[in-house]
Write a protein that holds these residues in place. Sequence first.
Motif, mmCIF file in Angstrom:
data_model
loop_
_atom_site.group_PDB
_atom_site.id
_atom_site.type_symbol
_atom_site.label_atom_id
_atom_site.label_comp_id
_atom_site.label_asym_id
_atom_site.label_seq_id
_atom_site.Cartn_x
_atom_site.Cartn_y
_atom_site.Cartn_z
ATOM 1 N N MET A 1 -4.286 3.169 4.852
ATOM 2 C CA MET A 1 -3.410 2.084 5.269
ATOM 3 C C MET A 1 -2.255 2.669 6.089
ATOM 4 N N LEU A 2 -1.945 2.036 7.178
ATOM 5 C CA LEU A 2 -0.846 2.479 8.028
ATOM 6 C C LEU A 2 0.489 2.185 7.357
ATOM 7 N N PRO A 3 1.515 2.996 7.634
ATOM 8 C CA PRO A 3 2.829 2.756 7.028
ATOM 9 C C PRO A 3 3.357 1.334 7.275
ATOM 10 N N GLU A 4 3.132 0.826 8.491
ATOM 11 C CA GLU A 4 3.608 -0.525 8.808
ATOM 12 C C GLU A 4 2.925 -1.565 7.920
ATOM 13 N N ASP A 5 1.646 -1.329 7.612
ATOM 14 C CA ASP A 5 0.908 -2.250 6.741
ATOM 15 C C ASP A 5 1.495 -2.256 5.336
ATOM 16 N N THR A 6 1.894 -1.087 4.853
ATOM 17 C CA THR A 6 2.514 -0.994 3.531
ATOM 18 C C THR A 6 3.794 -1.819 3.494
ATOM 19 N N LEU A 7 4.630 -1.654 4.512
ATOM 20 C CA LEU A 7 5.880 -2.415 4.560
ATOM 21 C C LEU A 7 5.604 -3.908 4.668
ATOM 22 N N ARG A 8 4.624 -4.284 5.456
ATOM 23 C CA ARG A 8 4.287 -5.705 5.621
ATOM 24 C C ARG A 8 3.824 -6.311 4.292
ATOM 25 N N LEU A 9 2.982 -5.578 3.551
ATOM 26 C CA LEU A 9 2.512 -6.077 2.257
ATOM 27 C C LEU A 9 3.661 -6.244 1.265
ATOM 28 N N LEU A 10 4.565 -5.278 1.230
ATOM 29 C CA LEU A 10 5.734 -5.391 0.354
ATOM 30 C C LEU A 10 6.597 -6.590 0.760
ATOM 31 N N ALA A 11 6.789 -6.765 2.065
ATOM 32 C CA ALA A 11 7.589 -7.891 2.560
ATOM 33 C C ALA A 11 6.927 -9.227 2.215
ATOM 34 N N GLN A 12 5.604 -9.286 2.296
ATOM 35 C CA GLN A 12 4.892 -10.530 1.936
ATOM 36 C C GLN A 12 5.081 -10.861 0.457
ATOM 37 N N LYS A 13 5.007 -9.842 -0.406
ATOM 38 C CA LYS A 13 5.241 -10.070 -1.837
ATOM 39 C C LYS A 13 6.671 -10.548 -2.077
#
Length: 167
Positions: A1-13
């Motif tokens: 998973m790309l770093p940006e994807d990790t941040l996006r998933l956290l932001a969605q939660k």
Amino acid sequence: MLPEDTLRLLAQKLAKQLQDNQQMLVTAESCTGGWLAKIVTDLPGSSNWYDSGFVTYSNHAKQQALGVSAELIAEHGAVSQAVVEAMVSGALKNSQAEVAAAVSGIAGPGGGSESKPVGTVCLAVGLRDQPPVARQEHFSGDREAIRYAAIKVLLQELLRLTAKKSA
């Protein structure tokens, strides 16, 4: 998973928890230069749970926009738990939000000292009418890696803070 994807998933939660709690978020950023605000506002519908953001890079901006006292900065330094706590309080005072996050740090490559080396980052989160909770971290890597790590930890801290209400 790309770093940006990790941040996006956290932001969605975080977005879901804030909406479930009917809370708004405000951000006060220094070393991250608005990256947290960008991550959360990249999500469609973020205006339902994101109130505003302050990018207060200079000490003067922290004082003018957030009401951080010059004495506090002189005593503790801009990169300190005391200052990020004051940034949280100032962001909440100057917004309609119930939840706040603040960050100040030394992302490098220069600017560090023996007592506060590059990678030193102070973060705080808080709820309106409650004392903010702050911590200091030391991240490694280049400027982008340090800033990324700060945003990731801030999102995780916001998730913990807002989970208390939704639980």
